[in-house]
Design an enzyme around this catalytic site. Structure first.
Site, short mmCIF file in Angstrom:
data_model
loop_
_atom_site.label_atom_id
_atom_site.label_comp_id
_atom_site.label_asym_id
_atom_site.label_seq_id
_atom_site.Cartn_x
_atom_site.Cartn_y
_atom_site.Cartn_z
N HIS A 261 13.93 -37.36 -9.32
CA HIS A 261 13.59 -37.54 -7.91
C HIS A 261 12.13 -37.15 -7.64
O HIS A 261 11.76 -36.91 -6.49
CB HIS A 261 14.54 -36.73 -7.03
CG HIS A 261 15.97 -37.16 -7.17
ND1 HIS A 261 16.43 -38.35 -6.66
CD2 HIS A 261 17.01 -36.60 -7.83
CE1 HIS A 261 17.71 -38.49 -6.98
NE2 HIS A 261 18.09 -37.44 -7.69
N GLU B 215 13.63 -18.64 -12.25
CA GLU B 215 13.19 -17.30 -12.65
C GLU B 215 12.21 -17.40 -13.84
O GLU B 215 11.22 -16.68 -13.89
CB GLU B 215 14.42 -16.44 -13.00
CG GLU B 215 14.16 -15.11 -13.68
CD GLU B 215 13.35 -14.12 -12.85
OE1 GLU B 215 13.00 -14.42 -11.71
OE2 GLU B 215 13.02 -13.06 -13.40
N ARG C 238 2.83 0.04 -5.32
CA ARG C 238 2.71 -0.61 -4.02
C ARG C 238 1.39 -1.36 -3.86
O ARG C 238 1.16 -2.00 -2.83
CB ARG C 238 2.79 0.46 -2.91
CG ARG C 238 4.17 1.01 -2.77
CD ARG C 238 4.19 2.20 -1.84
NE ARG C 238 5.54 2.40 -1.40
CZ ARG C 238 6.04 1.95 -0.25
NH1 ARG C 238 5.28 1.30 0.59
NH2 ARG C 238 7.29 2.15 0.05
N CYS D 156 0.84 -1.19 0.00
CA CYS D 156 0.00 0.00 0.00
C CYS D 156 0.89 1.24 0.00
O CYS D 156 1.99 1.23 0.53
CB CYS D 156 -0.93 0.10 1.20
SG CYS D 156 -1.91 -1.38 1.47
N TRP E 252 -3.02 -2.67 -1.42
CA TRP E 252 -2.80 -4.08 -1.73
C TRP E 252 -3.43 -4.82 -0.58
O TRP E 252 -3.00 -4.70 0.56
CB TRP E 252 -1.32 -4.40 -1.84
CG TRP E 252 -1.06 -5.81 -2.27
CD1 TRP E 252 -1.09 -6.30 -3.54
CD2 TRP E 252 -0.74 -6.92 -1.42
NE1 TRP E 252 -0.82 -7.65 -3.53
CE2 TRP E 252 -0.61 -8.06 -2.25
CE3 TRP E 252 -0.58 -7.08 -0.05
CZ2 TRP E 252 -0.29 -9.32 -1.75
CZ3 TRP E 252 -0.27 -8.34 0.46
CH2 TRP E 252 -0.13 -9.44 -0.40
N ASN F 72 -0.55 1.92 5.59
CA ASN F 72 0.28 0.92 4.89
C ASN F 72 0.83 0.00 5.96
O ASN F 72 1.45 0.47 6.91
CB ASN F 72 1.41 1.64 4.15
CG ASN F 72 2.52 0.68 3.72
OD1 ASN F 72 2.26 -0.47 3.42
ND2 ASN F 72 3.75 1.18 3.70
N GLY F 73 0.62 -1.32 5.80
CA GLY F 73 1.16 -2.27 6.78
C GLY F 73 0.06 -3.14 7.37
O GLY F 73 -1.01 -3.27 6.77
N LYS G 160 4.21 -4.20 -7.06
CA LYS G 160 5.61 -4.09 -7.44
C LYS G 160 6.53 -4.17 -6.24
O LYS G 160 7.61 -4.72 -6.30
CB LYS G 160 5.81 -2.76 -8.19
CG LYS G 160 7.22 -2.54 -8.70
CD LYS G 160 7.54 -3.46 -9.85
CE LYS G 160 8.96 -3.35 -10.32
NZ LYS G 160 9.40 -4.58 -11.02
N LYS H 258 8.46 -15.97 -13.74
CA LYS H 258 8.01 -14.97 -14.71
C LYS H 258 6.72 -15.42 -15.37
O LYS H 258 5.77 -14.66 -15.51
CB LYS H 258 9.12 -14.79 -15.76
CG LYS H 258 9.39 -13.43 -16.27
CD LYS H 258 10.22 -12.53 -15.42
CE LYS H 258 9.78 -12.36 -14.02
NZ LYS H 258 10.73 -11.68 -13.17
N GLU I 26 3.66 -15.47 -12.86
CA GLU I 26 3.15 -14.20 -12.33
C GLU I 26 2.42 -13.36 -13.36
O GLU I 26 1.52 -12.62 -13.01
CB GLU I 26 4.25 -13.39 -11.62
CG GLU I 26 5.24 -12.68 -12.50
CD GLU I 26 6.22 -11.83 -11.67
OE1 GLU I 26 7.39 -11.75 -12.06
OE2 GLU I 26 5.81 -11.24 -10.65
O1 M6R Z 1 11.98 -4.94 -4.93
P1 M6R Z 1 12.58 -6.28 -4.70
O2 M6R Z 1 13.63 -6.63 -5.69
O3 M6R Z 1 13.06 -6.49 -3.29
O4 M6R Z 1 11.38 -7.29 -4.92
C1 M6R Z 1 11.53 -8.66 -4.71
C2 M6R Z 1 10.38 -9.43 -5.30
O5 M6R Z 1 9.17 -9.02 -4.74
C3 M6R Z 1 10.30 -9.25 -6.82
O6 M6R Z 1 11.49 -9.61 -7.44
C4 M6R Z 1 9.16 -10.10 -7.39
O7 M6R Z 1 9.43 -11.45 -7.21
C5 M6R Z 1 8.93 -9.76 -8.86
N1 M6R Z 1 7.54 -9.48 -9.09
C6 M6R Z 1 9.29 -10.88 -9.79
O8 M6R Z 1 9.12 -10.53 -11.12
#
Ligand code: M6R
Length: 607
Positions: A502, A479, A27, A2, A74, A98-99, A602, A483, A486
């Site tokens: 395994h 990764e 946020r 947030c 959020w 926020n929090g 983000k 990607k 998400e």
């Molecule tokens: O701002 P940060 O790099 O600390 O964020 C970490 C993760 O929240 C961030 O990398 C998240 O996994 C991304 N959405 C992945 O694409």
């Protein structure tokens, strides 16, 4: 997460609040709302979903007033509905939060028992009720906030505006960041300096437990014991420019294509290309004296750290302990004062990473941070900052921040190797030469986009996808899977190729695409064996390799993305391009909200 904003202005603030909230939407974008004081009375507009919904509401039904607070949400407690949207208010006060208020249940039960009526399912709503209760018992707004703060546990940043109080805004911080902006006859509160950048660059960051009373004439800051304290004012370098998409359909596409440039900028920060050496900055620690490096991060930044673990171990012969911050922060891992802890974060605001940093600080470690936002909380807490020069990353899916993190981390591993005597001057030259080729190779890899887009069509029709890799391609497999899930919402998993037998091999059938990331290197043959195992069970393989790998694999019935040839050390940086493009095009074909995928934000500022 947030984002919160507060403006004590000398002009109408509704549009200003909205402008700042656009900068805070990273946020959270589940709902948004603002509350202002119109002719001395609190008034609110809130809307479910993205900020544009609130904007439309305000266009139809404007809010007036020279003082107000706003919030982009959020959702943590309660669905992302309008009723749960902030600010939450009573007839006396409106609050943006926020929090998480962790003890909200007991507070709410007590308030309900007294006959107070709650309308939302949020944790936040206890805050205006507590303040109201104090005020009804005769407290001033300032006294009411001071008393309320003592009752709250958890992590929060709060912004308050009060009925009938046209020259008063109160902010409080515990666990979540809050900046105070000093304007000309105006004062501001914001979750970060970026949100306040259009109004002022004179910023004071509140410290843990601080709360602040803003009047147009200035700010009075109190610590958690309610003692007035002085906090430094800094001149922030946060930019007031709002980044646009240029000619791209999505920020993510733009950011993927920016990678040749931004990795070049980042590498230039750490490498001297004239002498083919690493630059050696003044550091508060000595690489040569370290027994261990502790790396902690979340999400994509964690995977960058996982790649770096291979690099630091190989080139600097340095033991690396690596953990996700959400686990590390509570593990109470034994630490030795004088060791080095490295935190990786694009935003520099990730709550778990920040908490892990504070734990390491309390144990007497040196604190280093690889961050993209150098005005962030993590950057400010670190002893030494290694910036990534990716520029603002707007798409929720991290792309250019990842390759810039890798570029900085590879440079640091070489720097450490030289300092520790585990890399010779010739090895250093060869590594720096290899790294200097990253921008060109990224551009070459981007030319494969039409082929990757076609392959994405197949991926977009799948319900599950497996990514495999060995060595530094293993974190890349993780990764790739992250990607894809998400932004396309397709279930995907990344595995170390050797782990396949395994367990996960049971998943393989003719419907399962298996993306194998395998540059031609010393372990390529091992990965080919794993591919054979997949092929024997009907799995549909997409191999990402180079010409030599293509020839050596010599497998029929598989699709191959042929990457340019490159030294193995830099492959994880360049091989990021196909996995990003595959996820991007699959998501576009499916029609998801690529830049702001559902349920995400983000910057993850709650744990
Ligand atoms: O701002 P940060 O790099 O600390 O964020 C970490 C993760 O929240 C961030 O990398 C998240 O996994 C991304 N959405 C992945 O694409």
């Amino acid at each position: 997460m947030c984002g919160i904003i507060g403006i004590l202005g000398n002009r109408p603030v509704s549009d200003l609040l909205l402008d700042a909230m656009k900068r805070l939407e990273y946020r959270g974008y589940d709902s948004a709302g603002i509350a202002t004081l119109e002719d001395g009375h609190l008034a609110r507009r809130r809307a479910e979903g993205k900020l544009k919904n609130l904007e439309a509401k305000l266009a139809a039904s404007p809010l007036h007033g020279h003082i107000g607070v706003g919030q982009t949400r959020w959702a943590t407690h309660g669905a992302p509905t309008e009723i749960n949207a902030h600010p939450h208010s009573t007839h006396l006060v409106a609050v943006g939060h926020n929090g998480i208020i962790e003890n909200f249940r007991e507070l709410k039960d007590a308030l309900l028992a007294e006959g107070r009526v709650f309308v939302s399912q949020t944790d936040t709503e206890v805050v205006p009720h507590l303040v109201t209760k104090e005020m009804e018992q005769g407290a001033t707004p300032i006294e009411a906030v001071a008393r309320t703060l003592k009752k709250l546990t958890g992590a929060f940043a709060l912004a308050f505006v009060f009925e009938g109080e046209s020259d008063l805004l109160i902010g409080a911080r515990k666990g979540s960041p809050l900046a105070v902006g000093h304007g000309e006859g105006e004062m501001y509160l914001g979750s970060d300096a970026q949100a306040l950048a259009p109004f002022t660059n004179r910023i004071t960051y509140l410290e843990e437990g601080d709360w602040v009373v803003l009047r147009r004439a200035g700010a009075t800051i109190y610590n958690e014991n309610d003692k007035p304290v002085k906090r430094q004012m800094i001149i922030s370098s946060a930019s007031s420019l709002l980044v646009d998409k240029g000619n791209y359909r999505h920020f993510m596409a733009k950011e993927i294509h920016e990678q040749p440039d931004v990795t070049g900028h980042t590498l230039a920060r750490y490498l001297d290309l004239a002498t083919l050496t690493t630059k050696t900055p003044q550091l508060p620690f000595d690489w040569a004296k370290l027994d261990r490096l502790v790396i902690t991060a979340c999400g994509t930044a964690y995977y960058a750290g996982l790649v770096a673990k291979y690099w630091f171990e190989r080139y600097a012969r340095l033991t690396v302990d690596m953990d996700v911050a959400s686990e590390f922060r509570y593990r109470e891992a034994p630490m030795k004062a004088g060791e080095l802890a490295l935190f990786i974060s694009q935003s520099g605001e990730t709550a778990d990473t920040l908490a892990s940093l504070k734990y390491c600080k309390s144990q007497g470690l040196h604190i280093a941070a690889v961050v993209n936002v150098t005005t962030s909380s993590i950057a400010r807490e670190a002893d030494v900052v290694f910036p990534t020069l990716a520029g603002p990353e707007i798409g929720v899916a991290s792309t250019k921040a990842f390759t810039c993190q890798l570029s900085a981390l590879a440079s640091l591993a070489v720097m450490a190797g030289r300092a520790r005597g585990t890399l010779s001057a010739d090895d250093e030259k060869a590594m720096v030469q290899a790294l200097s080729e990253v921008p060109r190779l990224l551009s070459e890899a981007l030319r494969l986009e039409p082929q990757i887009e076609k392959l994405a069509r197949r991926i977009s029709k799948s319900s599950d996808v497996l990514y495999l890799g060995r060595g530094t391609s293993f974190p890349l497999a993780l990764e790739g899977a992250l990607k894809l899930k998400e932004i396309s919402y397709i279930h995907a998993e990344g595995y170390a190729a050797g782990e396949l037998k395994h367990g996960p091999i049971a998943l393989i059938d003719e419907k399962m695409p298996v993306i194998v990331i395998a540059p031609f290197d010393h372990i390529f043959e091992k990965t080919v064996s794993n591919m054979q195992e997949v092929a024997a069970r009907g799995g549909r393989i997409i191999l990402v390799t180079d010409a030599k790998g293509h020839e050596a694999a010599a497998m029929e019935g598989i699709e191959t993305i042929i990457m340019p040839e490159m030294p193995a050390a830099i492959a994880p940086i360049v091989y990021s391009i196909p996995i990003q493009l595959l996820a991007y095009h699959a998501a576009v074909l499916i029609g998801t909200d690529v830049d702001q995928p559902r349920n995400l934000a983000k910057s993850v500022t709650v744990e």
